[in-house]
Design a protein around this motif. Structure first.
Motif, mmCIF file in Angstrom:
data_model
loop_
_atom_site.group_PDB
_atom_site.id
_atom_site.type_symbol
_atom_site.label_atom_id
_atom_site.label_comp_id
_atom_site.label_asym_id
_atom_site.label_seq_id
_atom_site.Cartn_x
_atom_site.Cartn_y
_atom_site.Cartn_z
ATOM 1 N N THR A 350 17.146 13.319 6.756
ATOM 2 C CA THR A 350 16.961 11.920 7.135
ATOM 3 C C THR A 350 16.320 11.182 5.962
ATOM 4 O O THR A 350 15.260 11.590 5.471
ATOM 5 N N MET A 351 16.948 10.125 5.511
ATOM 6 C CA MET A 351 16.410 9.349 4.382
ATOM 7 C C MET A 351 16.956 7.937 4.435
ATOM 8 O O MET A 351 17.912 7.654 5.176
ATOM 9 N N ASP A 352 16.350 7.040 3.668
ATOM 10 C CA ASP A 352 16.816 5.660 3.689
ATOM 11 C C ASP A 352 18.056 5.499 2.805
ATOM 12 O O ASP A 352 18.501 6.421 2.123
ATOM 13 N N GLU A 353 18.590 4.297 2.813
ATOM 14 C CA GLU A 353 19.852 4.020 2.115
ATOM 15 C C GLU A 353 19.743 4.254 0.616
ATOM 16 O O GLU A 353 20.660 4.807 -0.013
ATOM 17 N N ASP A 384 12.160 0.684 -7.094
ATOM 18 C CA ASP A 384 12.750 1.212 -5.867
ATOM 19 C C ASP A 384 13.281 2.629 -6.069
ATOM 20 O O ASP A 384 13.131 3.498 -5.205
ATOM 21 N N VAL A 385 13.902 2.865 -7.225
ATOM 22 C CA VAL A 385 14.450 4.192 -7.506
ATOM 23 C C VAL A 385 13.326 5.203 -7.709
ATOM 24 O O VAL A 385 13.348 6.313 -7.170
ATOM 25 N N MET A 386 12.306 4.804 -8.487
ATOM 26 C CA MET A 386 11.230 5.748 -8.797
ATOM 27 C C MET A 386 10.462 6.172 -7.550
ATOM 28 O O MET A 386 10.119 7.352 -7.377
ATOM 29 N N ILE A 387 10.205 5.222 -6.648
ATOM 30 C CA ILE A 387 9.501 5.552 -5.417
ATOM 31 C C ILE A 387 10.291 6.582 -4.613
ATOM 32 O O ILE A 387 9.732 7.549 -4.077
ATOM 33 N N ARG A 388 11.618 6.412 -4.545
ATOM 34 C CA ARG A 388 12.437 7.368 -3.805
ATOM 35 C C ARG A 388 12.472 8.726 -4.505
ATOM 36 O O ARG A 388 12.503 9.772 -3.845
ATOM 37 N N LEU A 389 12.480 8.720 -5.833
ATOM 38 C CA LEU A 389 12.481 9.988 -6.563
ATOM 39 C C LEU A 389 11.231 10.802 -6.262
ATOM 40 O O LEU A 389 11.280 12.034 -6.153
ATOM 41 N N ILE A 390 10.103 10.106 -6.129
ATOM 42 C CA ILE A 390 8.860 10.804 -5.796
ATOM 43 C C ILE A 390 9.007 11.518 -4.458
ATOM 44 O O ILE A 390 8.680 12.700 -4.310
ATOM 45 N N SER A 391 9.518 10.794 -3.462
ATOM 46 C CA SER A 391 9.693 11.391 -2.135
ATOM 47 C C SER A 391 10.714 12.523 -2.158
ATOM 48 O O SER A 391 10.510 13.577 -1.542
ATOM 49 N N LEU A 392 11.797 12.314 -2.873
ATOM 50 C CA LEU A 392 12.844 13.341 -2.929
ATOM 51 C C LEU A 392 12.353 14.614 -3.607
ATOM 52 O O LEU A 392 12.696 15.724 -3.189
ATOM 53 N N GLU A 393 11.518 14.451 -4.656
ATOM 54 C CA GLU A 393 11.021 15.648 -5.318
ATOM 55 C C GLU A 393 9.984 16.350 -4.451
ATOM 56 O O GLU A 393 9.910 17.580 -4.411
ATOM 57 N N MET A 394 9.164 15.551 -3.739
ATOM 58 C CA MET A 394 8.205 16.167 -2.818
ATOM 59 C C MET A 394 8.934 16.945 -1.716
ATOM 60 O O MET A 394 8.430 17.961 -1.225
ATOM 61 N N ASP A 395 10.110 16.457 -1.327
ATOM 62 C CA ASP A 395 10.926 17.146 -0.318
ATOM 63 C C ASP A 395 11.763 18.262 -0.934
ATOM 64 O O ASP A 395 12.562 18.896 -0.228
ATOM 65 N N GLN A 396 11.582 18.482 -2.237
ATOM 66 C CA GLN A 396 12.276 19.534 -2.973
ATOM 67 C C GLN A 396 13.795 19.382 -2.911
ATOM 68 O O GLN A 396 14.552 20.361 -2.855
ATOM 69 N N LEU A 397 14.241 18.129 -2.953
ATOM 70 C CA LEU A 397 15.674 17.847 -2.982
ATOM 71 C C LEU A 397 16.166 17.595 -4.393
ATOM 72 O O LEU A 397 17.367 17.711 -4.659
ATOM 73 N N ILE A 398 15.271 17.220 -5.304
ATOM 74 C CA ILE A 398 15.641 16.995 -6.696
ATOM 75 C C ILE A 398 14.630 17.691 -7.589
ATOM 76 O O ILE A 398 13.560 18.118 -7.126
ATOM 77 N N GLU A 399 14.934 17.784 -8.859
ATOM 78 C CA GLU A 399 13.999 18.358 -9.815
ATOM 79 C C GLU A 399 14.168 17.666 -11.157
ATOM 80 O O GLU A 399 15.202 17.067 -11.450
ATOM 81 N N GLN A 400 13.115 17.745 -11.963
ATOM 82 C CA GLN A 400 13.155 17.141 -13.289
ATOM 83 C C GLN A 400 13.650 18.167 -14.297
ATOM 84 O O GLN A 400 13.271 19.331 -14.263
ATOM 85 N N ARG A 401 14.503 17.706 -15.198
ATOM 86 C CA ARG A 401 15.020 18.540 -16.271
ATOM 87 C C ARG A 401 14.487 18.011 -17.602
ATOM 88 O O ARG A 401 13.947 16.908 -17.668
ATOM 89 N N PRO A 402 14.623 18.763 -18.697
ATOM 90 C CA PRO A 402 14.155 18.278 -20.001
ATOM 91 C C PRO A 402 14.724 16.902 -20.338
ATOM 92 O O PRO A 402 15.862 16.581 -19.984
#
Length: 409
Positions: A350-353, A384-402
């Motif tokens: 479940t996530m926003d648009e 708007d993108v950065m705020i969602r990235l924070i949530s997505l990484e906390m949910d372990q849906l994304i990760e940072q690469r070099p």
């Protein structure tokens, strides 16, 4: 001279006496039923017996002879068309009165009633990043039209952006000075004073006219910024500086403390992140987060309690913050996970648009993308993108690469 004026005259005099600080001044004001002029009518023994003063302090009050300077300050106040508000005056801001060391006197240029209105303090560094500047504007815009006052310290950087954005949206803003009302600092901000006052705002200070902006005044005035507010928002701050002092004041004074999240490795955001790490403040992403913590804010303005996110709508390409280390690293997904299972994982959440669009882009491109590229492709602002990235990484849906690039996990 009326009782109120006599009280003000006595408070100005008391603050010239070595050994009388703000906390002592409040105690003396309360003990005299907010008529401090009677202190100068008592003998040393009467001051000791009736008020419990030390012999030394009682003698200093009896010996006080600085009335000429006191009257000069009163005359200058009149010349500057300022209002003085003292402890015990009905106009004295209720919230401010109940901090540990409220200012004995306030000099106000503008609308004194603004000091009693519900307000939020928005503060931050004098040297903000692109992201910090965008956030200062974003939050004022998001909170405009709610009947709030916007409180800040009139300093360069975030404070100035807060005041200017409030004025641009015809909102009431209060500038708390670290100098006398006639020694506005920084000088370049003088140009906004007329407009600020015309819109119902005010300049306020605890320092008498002709007081220079001394370095120790600024940490002192931060307790007033917090004390006037119902809550404080830290827009952007390093580990040291005035914003962190204001944050500490907010906690000491029982104010709600909110923090705009930053990338973990971004130095200018480490102060706010450290507050969140210690559990001393609340992370906010949308104004609904504020409504959840300050329910009176939503009810007072008739705002529905369900999801209000809004958008800065200003997309900044090439923002300097990046997303380095947004939420730290986590265990890598096993090598046997397929692209199909990854897609199913985020698609079932479940996530926003905006979050869904970010995941869709990362899935379709199938390679790491930068924050700026995601902002450009999705059409949403860096914020708007950065705020969602924070949530997505906390949910372990994304990760940072070099290279500060983001990919699906």
């Amino acid at each position: 001279m009326r009782k109120r004026e006599q009280h003000h005259r006595a408070l100005i005099s008391l603050m010239q006496i070595e050994g009388i600080g703000k906390h002592t001044a409040r105690n003396l004001s309360e003990q005299t039923d907010h008529n401090c002029s009677v202190l100068f009518e008592k003998s040393r023994d009467e001051l000791i017996e009736s008020l419990g003063l030390t012999t030394e302090l009682a003698q200093k009050i009896v010996d006080f002879d600085g009335w000429d300077h006191t009257d000069y300050i009163l005359d200058r106040t009149t010349q500057l068309n300022c209002t003085m508000i003292g402890l015990g005056d009905k106009e004295y801001p209720h919230r401010l009165y109940h901090i540990y060391d409220p200012p004995p006197l306030l000099w106000v240029h503008g609308n004194t009633e603004a000091l009693a209105m519900n307000g939020l303090a928005l503060v931050g560094t004098r040297n903000p990043s692109t992201y910090g500047r965008e956030m200062a504007q974003y939050w004022v815009e998001q909170l405009s039209g709610l009947g709030l006052t916007f409180i800040s310290g009139f300093a360069r950087g975030i404070d100035t952006i807060v005041h200017k954005t409030a004025i641009r949206h015809r909102e009431i803003t209060i500038a708390v000075l670290g100098s006398g009302i006639d020694r506005v600092y920084p000088s370049e901000n003088r140009s906004m004073i007329r407009r600020l006052i015309d819109l119902g705002g005010a300049l306020v200070t605890e320092y008498p006219p002709e007081s220079d902006p001394l370095s120790h005044h600024f940490p002192e005035r931060n307790r007033i910024v917090s004390g006037l507010s119902a809550g404080v928002i830290i827009i952007e701050s390093g580990l040291k500086g005035g914003s962190m002092i204001t944050a500490r004041c907010a906690n000491d004074e029982g104010r709600e403390l909110f923090v705009i999240p930053h990338a973990l490795t971004f130095e200018k955001g480490q102060g706010g992140n450290s507050i969140l790490k210690r559990g001393e403040g609340k992370l906010i992403q949308t104004r609904q987060d504020l409504f959840d913590e300050l329910p009176w804010l939503a009810s007072d303005v008739g705002v529905a309690s369900a999801g209000i996110a809004g958008s800065a709508g200003t997309g900044v390409a090439g923002a300097s913050t990046g997303v380095a280390g947004i939420a730290g690293s986590a265990a890598l997904v096993g090598a046997g996970d397929s692209a199909h299972s990854l897609r199913r994982r985020w698609e079932e959440c479940t996530m926003d648009e905006i979050s869904r669009m970010i995941c869709q882009c990362l899935s379709e491109v199938n390679k790491p993308m930068t924050l700026d590229h995601l902002s450009e492709v999705t059409g949403y602002s860096v914020h708007d993108v950065m705020i969602r990235l924070i949530s997505l990484e906390m949910d372990q849906l994304i990760e940072q690469r070099p290279g500060n690039r983001i990919k699906l996990r």
